[in-house]
Design a protein around this motif. Structure first.
Motif: not given
Ligand SMILES: [Zn+2]
Length: 266
Positions: A145, A172, A176, A245
């Motif tokens: 990342t 991400a 994830t 994220h």
């Protein structure tokens, strides 16, 4: 004879001066972990803090801390005192324009909800447990990342200065897997908080806590003890997130700290 006794006593006393080890750099926003002799009392800025059976303790330096910090360890009436200068961190200014107004200022009807959310978070962060997980090394929560947001950035949204960003953002994709950065006990697990969406808080002991936000799936429950590396859930864009994220937080009680200070990421 008296003189000799005096010399011997001085020798003994000077030999009982013990180690006060401090781990972590004295920068604004950093977590400092210390170790001293078991059964010592430790005072940070003259305020007593918890010391574990093995002698571990922790404290944090706030984002804008300017004064030196004083650390004192006392054992059997012998005191060891250290004063440390706190170094300044340079914070970024982040301007975001063209946001929908409701994202900049929340509508009145959600004020009560936000107040409740904040209470839940504050309660979890106030826990002063005897856990000593904080003395171990943290690990990055997502693999492969990049960092897209850092601690302390001043946000100016649609021209309005907002409170600084206290998190560390990882880019991400949705779903994830997120791994626990450190062993801890879940003290909050909520699917839908107004700002932070799917939110998990871990207690790592002595007031040290971490928070994961905007999660899509959450696999852990309040009260569970979780091992470092365990998959606690997945990345999402829940709450007030502009996109998928992971945003993580690090606290020493209510002092918001820089998560980067405990992660080796650069
Ligand atoms: Zn963030």
């Amino acid at each position: 004879m008296k003189k000799l006794l005096f010399v011997i006593i001085i020798f003994l006393v000077s030999n009982t001066v013990y180690a006060l080890d401090l781990r972590g750099k004295f920068y604004q926003g950093n977590l400092i972990v210390g170790k001293t002799e078991p059964k010592s009392k430790v005072f940070i800025d003259k305020k007593k803090i918890k010391v574990s059976d093995q002698g571990f303790f922790a404290f944090g330096l706030s984002k804008d801390r300017k004064n030196n910090v004083s650390i004192e360890a006392v054992r059997n009436g012998v005191s060891e005192k250290v004063t440390k200068k706190v170094y300044k961190k340079k914070y970024q200014i982040q301007k975001i324009d063209g946001l929908p107004q409701k994202q900049v200022t929340p509508p009145k009807e959600v004020y009560e909800r936000i107040k409740n959310d904040n209470k839940l978070i504050a309660k979890a962060r106030a826990i002063d447990s005897d856990l000593v997980f904080f003395s171990n090394e943290f690990k990055i929560p997502i693999e492969n990342t990049i960092i897209t947001g850092v601690y302390g950035s001043q946000r100016i949204l649609n021209g309005i200065p907002k409170s600084p960003h206290y998190g560390l953002d990882f880019a991400a994709k949705e779903r994830t897997e997120i791994k626990a950065m450190l062993d801890g006990v879940v003290t909050l697990s909520e699917k839908d908080l107004y700002y932070t969406g799917g939110t998990v808080i871990f207690d790592h002991g002595h007031g040290v806590s971490t928070l994961y936000m905007h999660m899509k799936d959450i696999y852990v429950k309040k009260g569970q003890k979780i091992k470092q590396g365990y998959i606690i859930g997945t990345v999402g864009k829940t709450g007030r997130a502009t996109g998928a994220h992971l945003d993580i937080r690090l606290n020493w009680f209510d002092v918001k700290l820089d998560p980067a200070s405990v992660l080796i990421i650069y």
